[in-house]
Design an enzyme around this catalytic site. Sequence first.
Site, PDB file in Angstrom:
ATOM      1  N   CYS A  40      -9.393  -1.517 -12.431  1.00 40.34           N
ATOM      2  CA  CYS A  40      -9.992  -2.797 -12.821  1.00 40.34           C
ATOM      3  C   CYS A  40      -9.672  -3.066 -14.289  1.00 40.34           C
ATOM      4  O   CYS A  40      -9.630  -2.138 -15.088  1.00 40.34           O
ATOM      5  CB  CYS A  40     -11.510  -2.753 -12.695  1.00 40.34           C
ATOM      6  SG  CYS A  40     -12.101  -1.873 -11.266  1.00 40.34           S
TER       7      CYS A  40
ATOM      8  N   LYS B 212     -10.064   7.664  -8.454  1.00 41.56           N
ATOM      9  CA  LYS B 212      -8.982   7.082  -7.659  1.00 41.56           C
ATOM     10  C   LYS B 212      -7.920   6.499  -8.585  1.00 41.56           C
ATOM     11  O   LYS B 212      -8.185   5.553  -9.334  1.00 41.56           O
ATOM     12  CB  LYS B 212      -9.557   5.993  -6.747  1.00 41.56           C
ATOM     13  CG  LYS B 212      -8.504   5.362  -5.844  1.00 41.56           C
ATOM     14  CD  LYS B 212      -9.174   4.560  -4.771  1.00 41.56           C
ATOM     15  CE  LYS B 212      -8.185   3.891  -3.857  1.00 41.56           C
ATOM     16  NZ  LYS B 212      -8.853   3.176  -2.772  1.00 41.56           N
TER      17      LYS B 212
HETATM   18  C1  FMN Z   1      -7.913  -5.431   2.092  1.00 46.66           C
HETATM   19  C2  FMN Z   1      -7.975  -4.271   1.165  1.00 46.66           C
HETATM   20  C3  FMN Z   1      -9.085  -4.117   0.325  1.00 46.66           C
HETATM   21  C4  FMN Z   1      -9.167  -3.034  -0.545  1.00 46.66           C
HETATM   22  N1  FMN Z   1     -10.269  -2.896  -1.348  1.00 46.66           N
HETATM   23  C5  FMN Z   1     -10.388  -1.815  -2.166  1.00 46.66           C
HETATM   24  C6  FMN Z   1     -11.569  -1.624  -2.929  1.00 46.66           C
HETATM   25  O1  FMN Z   1     -12.530  -2.402  -2.866  1.00 46.66           O
HETATM   26  N2  FMN Z   1     -11.626  -0.535  -3.747  1.00 46.66           N
HETATM   27  C7  FMN Z   1     -10.600   0.390  -3.826  1.00 46.66           C
HETATM   28  O2  FMN Z   1     -10.724   1.372  -4.566  1.00 46.66           O
HETATM   29  N3  FMN Z   1      -9.480   0.236  -3.085  1.00 46.66           N
HETATM   30  C8  FMN Z   1      -9.353  -0.838  -2.261  1.00 46.66           C
HETATM   31  N4  FMN Z   1      -8.215  -0.977  -1.482  1.00 46.66           N
HETATM   32  C9  FMN Z   1      -7.139   0.030  -1.565  1.00 46.66           C
HETATM   33  C10 FMN Z   1      -7.223   1.049  -0.415  1.00 46.66           C
HETATM   34  O3  FMN Z   1      -8.428   1.768  -0.451  1.00 46.66           O
HETATM   35  C11 FMN Z   1      -6.031   2.049  -0.467  1.00 46.66           C
HETATM   36  O4  FMN Z   1      -6.060   2.761  -1.672  1.00 46.66           O
HETATM   37  C12 FMN Z   1      -4.665   1.362  -0.358  1.00 46.66           C
HETATM   38  O5  FMN Z   1      -4.715   0.224   0.482  1.00 46.66           O
HETATM   39  C13 FMN Z   1      -3.566   2.315   0.170  1.00 46.66           C
HETATM   40  O6  FMN Z   1      -3.871   2.818   1.460  1.00 46.66           O
HETATM   41  P1  FMN Z   1      -3.348   2.122   2.835  1.00 46.66           P
HETATM   42  O7  FMN Z   1      -1.870   1.895   2.673  1.00 46.66           O
HETATM   43  O8  FMN Z   1      -3.724   3.086   3.912  1.00 46.66           O
HETATM   44  O9  FMN Z   1      -4.080   0.815   2.952  1.00 46.66           O
HETATM   45  C14 FMN Z   1      -8.107  -2.070  -0.604  1.00 46.66           C
HETATM   46  C15 FMN Z   1      -7.006  -2.224   0.260  1.00 46.66           C
HETATM   47  C16 FMN Z   1      -6.926  -3.294   1.126  1.00 46.66           C
HETATM   48  C17 FMN Z   1      -5.737  -3.418   2.037  1.00 46.66           C
END
Ligand code: FMN
Length: 305
Positions: A127, A163
């Site tokens: 952020c 993270k």
């Molecule tokens: C729609 C969406 C919303 C997300 N919101 C957050 C969030 O609120 N906080 C966060 O730390 N990561 C958020 N992420 C990131 C995911 O937790 C993850 O780190 C990232 O998408 C990679 O994993 P993936 O390829 O399996 O989606 C978001 C991802 C997506 C697709």
Amino acid sequence: MSCQLGPIRLANPVMTASGTSGYTFELSEFVDLDRLGAFVTKSITLEPRMGNPPQRTYETAGGMLNSIGLANVGLEKFCEEKIPLLERMTIPVFVNVAGKTIDEYVAVAQRVAGFSCIAGLELNVSCPNVSQGGITFGIDPQGLKELVAAVRTACPKSFLIVKLTPNVTDITATAKAAIEGGANTLSLVNTFLGMAIDIETRRPILGNRTGGLSGPAIKPMAVYMVNKVYQEAAQPAGVPIIGMGGICSGEDAIEFILAGATAVAVGTETLVQPSCLTNIIEGIRQYLIDHHIAAVKELVGTVEK
Ligand SMILES: Cc1cc2nc3c(=O)[nH]c(=O)nc-3n(C[C@H](O)[C@H](O)[C@H](O)COP(=O)(O)O)c2cc1C
């Protein structure tokens, strides 16, 4: 199938990724959440947030862009309405915490850490830091270390996951800073910055202009970063990694575990097919059976050097 994140035992290594599985039981109609290793909530901020203007998601080749902008109900409503539901979960629950200043992170972390049903906190450090002029916490090792140390001091007994963002030149530097600040576990990766353009209107497709790329398109980069952080920062410090980025199958999860992840999280694929979470657990189990491996923990970080 069990694994240990420090003192926390997970029945299996598969967790939800923040922001893709709601606050509590939203997915329970589609998947038996009790069967997962752990649950991670969407990011919670001190004040409620509407998030970014639409359009906020866009499907791309092998993935998606999102610019949700941390839309959430805010700390008060989360504690009032969501914590009583989280108390019913039988698996470890981690609350993802976000903020614009160190004080905001500390306020949310302290309050949430007070609930006995919460196993730990995950700090989303992707952020913009308002007090440092909008620089993202997670790209500045010194700022990140200060943030983690402040939360560590305010919540001395809490299990702290940090993270990491992949949008840096050297992810080892931020990984080391998070560990020095007091992180118990690292999770990586968050989304990669991206953009898509409508060639007819010549406008960016996302209302926020840019967004975060996730899904299978980012998997090789995420596996690379997990392996790099494992070798250069996490393993020497004895800190476990939660790996994520494009995991869709048991085979994908195994790749992250071989790279150095103790547990894995699944985000985008959950939006495609929520039942993938239990399929991934079964896929890992099948790999262990097929390869005559007694325990998943034996595989962590065992990719050939
Ligand atoms: C729609 C969406 C919303 C997300 N919101 C957050 C969030 O609120 N906080 C966060 O730390 N990561 C958020 N992420 C990131 C995911 O937790 C993850 O780190 C990232 O998408 C990679 O994993 P993936 O390829 O399996 O989606 C978001 C991802 C997506 C697709």
